[in-house]
Design a protein around this motif. Structure first.
Motif, short mmCIF file in Angstrom:
data_model
loop_
_atom_site.label_atom_id
_atom_site.label_comp_id
_atom_site.label_asym_id
_atom_site.label_seq_id
_atom_site.Cartn_x
_atom_site.Cartn_y
_atom_site.Cartn_z
N LEU A 1 -6.66 -3.94 3.55
CA LEU A 1 -6.62 -2.72 4.35
C LEU A 1 -7.99 -2.08 4.27
O LEU A 1 -8.54 -1.90 3.17
N ILE A 2 -8.55 -1.75 5.42
CA ILE A 2 -9.90 -1.16 5.45
C ILE A 2 -9.89 0.08 6.32
O ILE A 2 -9.09 0.21 7.25
N GLY A 3 -10.81 1.00 6.01
CA GLY A 3 -10.90 2.24 6.75
C GLY A 3 -11.27 2.02 8.20
O GLY A 3 -11.95 1.05 8.56
N PRO A 35 -13.09 -0.65 2.10
CA PRO A 35 -11.87 -1.31 1.60
C PRO A 35 -10.98 -0.30 0.86
O PRO A 35 -11.47 0.53 0.08
N ILE A 36 -9.68 -0.36 1.12
CA ILE A 36 -8.72 0.58 0.54
C ILE A 36 -7.85 -0.18 -0.46
O ILE A 36 -7.15 -1.13 -0.07
N PRO A 37 -7.85 0.22 -1.72
CA PRO A 37 -7.06 -0.52 -2.72
C PRO A 37 -5.57 -0.41 -2.45
O PRO A 37 -5.07 0.62 -1.97
N ALA A 38 -4.84 -1.47 -2.79
CA ALA A 38 -3.39 -1.45 -2.74
C ALA A 38 -2.86 -0.61 -3.90
O ALA A 38 -3.63 -0.12 -4.75
N GLY A 67 -4.14 -1.42 -7.22
CA GLY A 67 -5.58 -1.33 -7.41
C GLY A 67 -6.37 -2.48 -6.82
O GLY A 67 -7.61 -2.42 -6.76
N ALA A 68 -5.69 -3.54 -6.35
CA ALA A 68 -6.39 -4.70 -5.80
C ALA A 68 -6.83 -4.44 -4.36
O ALA A 68 -6.14 -3.76 -3.60
N LEU A 69 -7.98 -4.98 -3.99
CA LEU A 69 -8.46 -4.87 -2.62
C LEU A 69 -7.85 -5.93 -1.72
O LEU A 69 -7.84 -5.79 -0.49
N LEU A 70 -7.35 -7.01 -2.30
CA LEU A 70 -6.77 -8.12 -1.55
C LEU A 70 -5.39 -8.41 -2.13
O LEU A 70 -5.23 -8.48 -3.36
N VAL A 71 -4.39 -8.58 -1.27
CA VAL A 71 -3.05 -8.88 -1.75
C VAL A 71 -2.60 -10.22 -1.20
O VAL A 71 -2.98 -10.61 -0.09
N ALA A 72 -1.81 -10.93 -1.98
CA ALA A 72 -1.17 -12.17 -1.56
C ALA A 72 0.32 -11.90 -1.44
O ALA A 72 0.91 -11.23 -2.29
N TRP A 89 0.81 -1.22 0.00
CA TRP A 89 0.00 0.00 0.00
C TRP A 89 0.85 1.28 0.00
O TRP A 89 0.31 2.37 0.03
N HIS A 90 2.16 1.13 0.01
CA HIS A 90 3.06 2.28 0.00
C HIS A 90 2.72 3.25 1.14
O HIS A 90 2.63 4.47 0.94
#
Length: 325
Positions: free
Chosen positions: A103-105, A82-85, A88-93, A19-20
């Motif tokens: 990551l969520i608000g 939900p906060i995009p990475a 742009g993905a909402l879920l990361v592996a 997410w930088h």
């Protein structure tokens, strides 16, 4: 998931790189099914990083939870955003699991209460809060009905099979080796009776996507308004199951009848058609109570598991004795 705080924090450090975010050490605030960390966004606001428990939900199911939450948020529901990475993905592996994170608000407010502890009452209008919970639950169900599920959408089922079938979502409650034989026999007979009872009424009940865990800890209250967190168990089920989940752990409050009425009135104010099904709530309180036996049976290593099981079986017997339908 390795449960040491150091290991979890190191894993969270690896996750937030997607997410930088500003350089920081995530703060572990909850570790149950998932490990939840508090982090800071670039502009200083708090957010919740969730490291998902491996093998509990598939990647598709995790992505589906986030898609559902994003839809609810777009419809004006008070749920985490939900906060995009960075990609742009909402879920990361990531990592060698692979592990999954999102990551969520941050949701402002305080939990309605804690399981097993009497509800705090000073300065609170609990009837108004429960009415707001009922209204928000009804709005959630309405928004769920309008949700256009994306391809590959996958969430668990809290339907008849998911509650009483051979492999219920939260475990075979009647087949728990830690229970004495008389309890297992009782639960086996009860399961058979409830299966027949539910089959008779199920066709006429409202069914769709539900939160499935609107308990005290997942209801946040701020200035009389309520928000729901923790959609980890959301899935397809009876809408009465959501209402029963909220009510079950409040049954021992001295004003429970008034709180129950407030919850149902708030719900029916938005979805008046639901009133016809309210007489079936005792059955769903019993079904909800049974799921906790299955949950504990699947976690024999919990330090207080024996006491939990005794308490859960006693509650089931009490609810069945009151008449579940």
């Amino acid at each position: 998931m390795d449960g040491t705080a150091e290991t979890l924090t190191a894993r969270a450090m690896a996750a937030i790189a997607h997410w930088h975010l500003p350089e920081q050490v995530p703060e572990l605030i909850k570790y149950r099914e998932n490990a939840v960390f508090q982090v800071r966004l670039a502009w200083g606001e708090r957010a919740a990083l969730r490291l998902h428990r491996p093998a509990y939900h598939s990647r598709a199911a995790l992505a589906s939870e986030l898609a559902f939450m994003a839809h609810l948020r777009d419809r004006g529901l008070a749920v985490p955003q939900p906060i995009p990475a960075a990609n742009g993905a909402l879920l990361v592996a990531f990592g060698e699991g692979p592990f999954h994170a999102d990551l969520i608000g941050w949701v402002e407010g305080e939990p309605l209460g804690e399981t097993g502890v009497p509800l705090a009452r000073a300065g609170r209008d609990l009837s108004a809060i429960f009415r707001a919970v009922g209204r928000e639950t009804a709005l959630l169900h309405g928004a769920a009905d309008a949700f256009r599920r994306p391809g590959g959408f996958e969430r668990p089922a809290w339907d008849a099979a998911g509650l009483l079938g051979e492999t219920p979502f939260w475990g075979r409650f009647w087949d728990c080796a830690a229970l004495p034989p008389e309890d297992r026999a009782y639960l086996t007979a009860l399961r058979a009776a409830l299966t027949a009872q539910l089959a008779e009424i199920a066709p006429g009940l409202d069914h769709g996507l539900i939160h499935a865990d609107i308990v005290r800890e997942n209801i946040f209250v701020r200035k009389g308004r309520v928000a729901f967190i923790d959609f980890d168990d959301c899935g397809f089920g009876f809408r009465l199951f959501d209402l029963a989940t909220t009510l079950l752990r409040n049954r021992r409050e001295p004003d429970y009848p008034a709180l129950c009425d407030a919850l149902l009135d708030g719900y029916a104010a938005v979805r008046p058609q639901a009133r016809a099904a309210f007489p079936h709530l005792p059955l769903f309180l019993l079904l909800r109570a049974l799921t906790y036996i299955g949950w504990a049976a699947a976690r024999p290593d919990l330090p207080d598991n024996a006491a939990r099981l005794r308490r859960y079986v006693a509650e089931v017997r009490a609810l069945a004795g009151e008449g579940a339908g």
